[in-house]
Design an enzyme around this catalytic site. Sequence first.
Site, short mmCIF file in Angstrom:
data_model
loop_
_atom_site.label_atom_id
_atom_site.label_comp_id
_atom_site.label_asym_id
_atom_site.label_seq_id
_atom_site.Cartn_x
_atom_site.Cartn_y
_atom_site.Cartn_z
N GLU A 200 0.77 -1.21 -0.09
CA GLU A 200 0.02 -0.04 -0.15
C GLU A 200 0.57 1.12 -0.01
O GLU A 200 0.78 2.05 1.07
CB GLU A 200 -1.02 0.15 1.32
CG GLU A 200 -1.81 -1.14 1.07
CD GLU A 200 -3.16 -1.04 2.17
OE1 GLU A 200 -3.12 -0.10 2.94
OE2 GLU A 200 -3.83 -1.70 2.27
N GLU B 97 -5.08 -8.64 1.20
CA GLU B 97 -5.74 -8.36 2.09
C GLU B 97 -7.43 -8.03 2.20
O GLU B 97 -7.79 -7.47 1.19
CB GLU B 97 -5.31 -7.00 2.84
CG GLU B 97 -3.80 -7.02 3.41
CD GLU B 97 -3.42 -5.83 3.83
OE1 GLU B 97 -4.10 -5.03 4.51
OE2 GLU B 97 -2.05 -5.49 3.68
C1 FCB Z 1 -4.07 -1.80 5.58
C2 FCB Z 1 -2.73 -2.25 6.15
C3 FCB Z 1 -2.59 -3.34 7.16
C4 FCB Z 1 -3.80 -3.47 8.16
C5 FCB Z 1 -4.98 -3.17 7.51
C6 FCB Z 1 -6.28 -3.24 8.48
O1 FCB Z 1 -4.27 -0.74 4.95
O2 FCB Z 1 -1.93 -2.74 5.16
O3 FCB Z 1 -1.30 -3.15 7.69
O4 FCB Z 1 -3.65 -2.32 9.03
O5 FCB Z 1 -5.15 -2.11 6.60
#
Ligand code: FCB
Length: 436
Positions: A157, A350
């Site tokens: 990110e 994620e």
């Molecule tokens: C994302 C991050 C991760 C975590 C999630 C909830 O933006 O990559 O580290 O904090 O959110």
Amino acid sequence: MATTNPMPRLPAGFLWGVSTSAHQIEGAADERGPSVWDVFTAEPGRVRDGSTAAVACDHVHRHREDVALLADLGVDAYRFSVSWPRVRAEGGLDFYDRLVDDLLAAGVRPVPTLFHWDLPADLDWLERDTAERFAEHVARVVARLGDRVTKWITLNEPAEHTLLGHALGVHAPGRTLLFDALPVAHHQLLAHGLAVRALRAAGTFDIGIANSHGPTWPASDDEADVAAADFYDTLLNRLFADPLLLGRYPEGIGGLMPGDVEADLKIIAEPIDWYGINYYAPTRVGAPQGGEIEFGGVRMPAELPFSVREIAGHPVTGFGWPVVPEALTEVLTVFADRYGDRLPPVVVTENGCAYDGLDDTDRITYLDGHVRALHRAVEAGVDVRGYFVWSLLDNFEWAEGYGRRFGLVHVDFDTQRRTPKASYGWYRALLREQRG
Ligand code: FCB
């Protein structure tokens, strides 16, 4: 509750996993150098509960227990991150060496991310040189682990790290540069491209990046709202993806970047083998509202050419984020349409939600809905090859501290006791079912 309809099967070979990151779980801060996050969390008022990640889940000392949890869960793969400050410390790579061996012995494929926001405190993404330093870091890590690790993620990110860390100041290093933060985006992209080259030079061939994406919905049909939403969409969904996949910046942005941008874009667009999407929630965006606004704990100054609005009509997570599984289908299908054959296979790197409690049926509902939404994108023709839940463990959730629990496994931060939640059992059963 999760629906009782049977979960459709994802294609054979689909990679099921869970994700974590070094700074959020490792602890053992005195066994490595400081990162920008250590400096930031030491400043009063930066983290909601005043906590730091000095101990976190004490994973460095307890990784065997965590690997056993992964093995019992039955995931194919574990996405973790390699802490650059730890790699620089004497013997720091030994930890990852052991972790990788233990994962492989447990039948879990290691998928390291080479940068997940914990920049060594003496480095700065405003400096181009940091990209070169990153490539050296990557070369060191792959020289040590590349005989056993075959799947790599360069960065996590960069959009959030730029926006929250350098433009709005709610994450480390806490800068409030607004649009003057754009060089941070460019240097991370350059770092990614140089890292791809370093990984290829070491003979690896399964390389991706984890970018956050989500649909941006205009607050209304008014021209001003639509234009503001388009602008936000460019920042979140195109600022990083266009250079990576098309070799160019969205219109009007390249001129704001430092250095020989055209030459850098050739490095940035080095082909990758798959594209990681981190998805949590969509964003509703409208025209500026004539003053500073606070949204989701983030203060946004009046100068921004957009304002983030509430999304009504959906349940929200413990973090207040709207639960909209169909927006995952949307982001995947829009992405595939936008980039066509320039888009390599996609992995959802994620996806998850913060809720309290061990009997976390809300999390099960969230995950169940999102896996189904992913399947709908596959049915619509998007080549999605994997899904990683954020996160294995409750952990240090950045500026929110320990108050936001994203784990499939509960962590008691006083005793370090791990307790699998109901969602852990649900995911375990899902994986068994998917494999027939
Ligand atoms: C994302 C991050 C991760 C975590 C999630 C909830 O933006 O990559 O580290 O904090 O959110």
